[in-house]
Design an enzyme around this catalytic site. Structure first.
Site, PDB file in Angstrom:
ATOM      1  N   TRP B  12      55.659  26.850  -2.710  1.00  0.00           N
ATOM      2  CA  TRP B  12      54.495  26.611  -3.566  1.00  0.00           C
ATOM      3  C   TRP B  12      54.910  25.954  -4.890  1.00  0.00           C
ATOM      4  O   TRP B  12      54.319  24.963  -5.319  1.00  0.00           O
ATOM      5  CB  TRP B  12      53.737  27.924  -3.783  1.00  0.00           C
ATOM      6  CG  TRP B  12      52.377  27.822  -4.417  1.00  0.00           C
ATOM      7  CD1 TRP B  12      51.852  28.715  -5.297  1.00  0.00           C
ATOM      8  CD2 TRP B  12      51.358  26.830  -4.203  1.00  0.00           C
ATOM      9  NE1 TRP B  12      50.585  28.336  -5.651  1.00  0.00           N
ATOM     10  CE2 TRP B  12      50.255  27.184  -4.997  1.00  0.00           C
ATOM     11  CE3 TRP B  12      51.274  25.668  -3.431  1.00  0.00           C
ATOM     12  CZ2 TRP B  12      49.076  26.434  -5.053  1.00  0.00           C
ATOM     13  CZ3 TRP B  12      50.107  24.906  -3.477  1.00  0.00           C
ATOM     14  CH2 TRP B  12      49.033  25.286  -4.276  1.00  0.00           C
ATOM     15  N   LYS B 189      44.384  41.068  -0.998  1.00  0.00           N
ATOM     16  CA  LYS B 189      44.150  40.435   0.305  1.00  0.00           C
ATOM     17  C   LYS B 189      45.276  40.751   1.296  1.00  0.00           C
ATOM     18  O   LYS B 189      45.046  40.773   2.508  1.00  0.00           O
ATOM     19  CB  LYS B 189      44.028  38.929   0.144  1.00  0.00           C
ATOM     20  CG  LYS B 189      45.301  38.338  -0.435  1.00  0.00           C
ATOM     21  CD  LYS B 189      45.527  36.897  -0.150  1.00  0.00           C
ATOM     22  CE  LYS B 189      46.995  36.654  -0.503  1.00  0.00           C
ATOM     23  NZ  LYS B 189      47.502  35.368  -0.321  1.00  0.00           N
ATOM     24  N   THR B 246      44.076  33.888   4.602  1.00  0.00           N
ATOM     25  CA  THR B 246      45.109  34.848   5.000  1.00  0.00           C
ATOM     26  C   THR B 246      44.775  35.526   6.320  1.00  0.00           C
ATOM     27  O   THR B 246      45.670  35.869   7.087  1.00  0.00           O
ATOM     28  CB  THR B 246      45.256  35.916   3.886  1.00  0.00           C
ATOM     29  OG1 THR B 246      45.419  35.235   2.648  1.00  0.00           O
ATOM     30  CG2 THR B 246      46.450  36.797   4.123  1.00  0.00           C
TER      31      THR B 246
END
Lengths: 332, 332
Positions: B12, B189, B246
């Protein structure tokens, strides 16, 4: 024992009728097609709409809708949105005041822009109304897969009755007082489903789909709150939940249309190839009219309408959406 | 020209550094591994974390973090959550007051239960902070697939700068003033992702997954608002958007763990087979502590903790969730 009349023997009406019959209720189902009535009563199956499914033997099918509803304490309407008014009107004389009317129909009446609760209020004003909605493929409910839906009613007692009537070990029912929000979620998701099909047809990945679903839900909520719904409903089962199912589950007619558009077909081509029109096409038109009435902007739905009715190129539509002015996440 | 220092050369950090360099900014990236520094500078690639990707030639990698941040107007931290404090502390003396600090790290510091904004406030109190979050697989951003994220800051000017710095034709950045909500969404999450893996491992369909995501988000929002976040953030890109990615995107470590649990493995078995622990394991523990502190109930996260730490059977956990008392959709 409560008698339930189910109007409409599509896959969803049949599945809910079967669930109720297996819970021990007396269930009558009205089917439009004589062959469905016969197959239900003789062979306990609905080969047309729920193939290879053994229906509860106690379930009784009727050819006459008035006969099905006569004396029933609960009516569950599962007619398609364009037919719901006619179906309810046909039985209006046989429905007692105070009857619980559960509507499992998603979508709005396109000419009048009325949702099912509003149609029911006109046709059966003395019934107590609740809307059922949420992420529920009929086949998976029939297979007893864990499923959660909402029963929405402004009448808390009606919502509670719907919960107790339908809930069982694999079917969880939440109550929600926001009928309008529940109905808007169930209808508008079909427009976003077309857009999801477009991304699919262009071979796009997970980031674009997640952005579409999130921003799609944001605009549904923007429209809904402008029309008087509760914003929280759109984060719930009838909003987000159903939108996830529609955009990531089995390929629906709406998504298939989006895939075809991405591959260069026009709406006219697609409509010629298929006998029926995807529900999202009419809903895209209705969304534009509702947005104009409410004075809000629906950027994604507007692009879907341009794809459908003005043959805009999908890549151009995506580029225009991505290059809009930078905004806060919450805008109105 | 603004100089940006990116701390952390994971997939990332590398992707965002590449995006900024291609926008014409002077970008320095600090990498922990000497071989990554060398590969970035010599061959313009990061074979370890973003294989087969040609990085912007202007991107400069550094082995020394202080050197990377010295004189930079913007620092983008992409260190893993457990390392963020140490990485920021190591450069603290080289960071000028008023520097824009963008945190692309999701997750919390498990021992202290602090989110990255809170860690940054302790370590770099004079920087202007914004959190980046949302549904963004690095590889897809690198491929220029349309992606939307949020830049969350209590400082509207900082959020605006982050938007303008990062936005381009395929990368849309929304501002959001709710930093805490954005961070809670990004962390929690991972617990729901474990539960999604369990459903997958049991061979369940779309209805159960849609119900899980919706009710999972409802409990994240319940915790978040009790801790002071804005409920609307959870319907946005850092909440719903990232949760969809996700739970339906490529199989993550958290989902893979859930699949293994569904097949009868224990957490100990799984941890032995894999070198690293899935982030959701620690977050499940942290969620329990945060929920106790806030005085709210998180039914799904609590069941995930029972699966992980008490070897509860997945089918039993699902049955217990489905058979809870019938509730309104919005409860607290």
């Amino acid at each position: 024992m409560t008698t339930v009349a189910v109007l409409g023997a599509g896959s969803w009406g049949t599945t809910l009728a079967d669930l109720l019959a297996r819970k021990g209720l007396a269930v009558r189902i009205w089917a439009y097609e004589p062959e469905v009535v016969e197959a239900s009563n003789r062979r306990h199956e609905n080969p047309l709409l729920l193939p290879r499914a053994a229906l509860a033997p106690s379930l009784r099918a009727h050819q006459d809708a008035g006969e099905a509803v006569s004396g029933a304490g609960v009516i569950l309407s599962a007619a398609p949105s364009h037919a719901a008014r006619a179906v309810l009107a046909a039985v209006a004389d046989d429905v007692a005041a105070g009857t619980l009317l559960l509507s499992a129909t998603k979508g709005l009446e396109c000419d009048t822009l009325l949702f099912m609760s509003q149609v029911a209020a006109q046709v059966l004003p003395k019934a107590r109304f609740a809307a059922l909605s949420g992420p529920s493929f009929a086949r998976e409910v029939f297979e007893r897969q864990p499923t959660a839906i909402v029963a929405a009613s402004t009448d808390a007692g009606a919502a509670r009755e719907a919960q107790e009537l339908l809930a069982c070990g694999y079917f969880r029912v939440y109550s929600n007082p926001d009928v309008l929000g529940t109905e808007i979620g169930g209808a508008l998701k079909n427009v976003i489903a077309i857009a999801a099909g477009v991304l699919e047809g262009l071979g796009m990945g997970h980031n674009p789909l997640a952005a579409l679903v999130t921003r799609g839900l944001a605009e549904i909520a923007r429209l809904g709150t402008a029309l008087g719904a509760d914003a929280r409903t759109f984060s719930g089962l009838a909003g987000l939940g159903d939108l996830i199912l529609t955009t990531t589950g089995a390929l629906s007619r709406n998504r298939a249309l989006g895939v075809a558009l991405a591959r260069g077909e026009t709406l006219a081509d697609y409509t010629t190839r298929h006998r029926s029109i995807a529900e999202g096409v009419n809903t895209a038109r209705a969304a534009g009219r509702l947005a104009a009435r409410a004075g809000v902007e629906l950027p994604i739905s507007a692009k879907v309408a341009e794809l459908l009715f003005e043959a805009k190129s999908p890549r151009q539509a995506i580029a225009e959406l991505m290059e809009r002015t930078l905004k806060p996440e919450q805008w109105t």
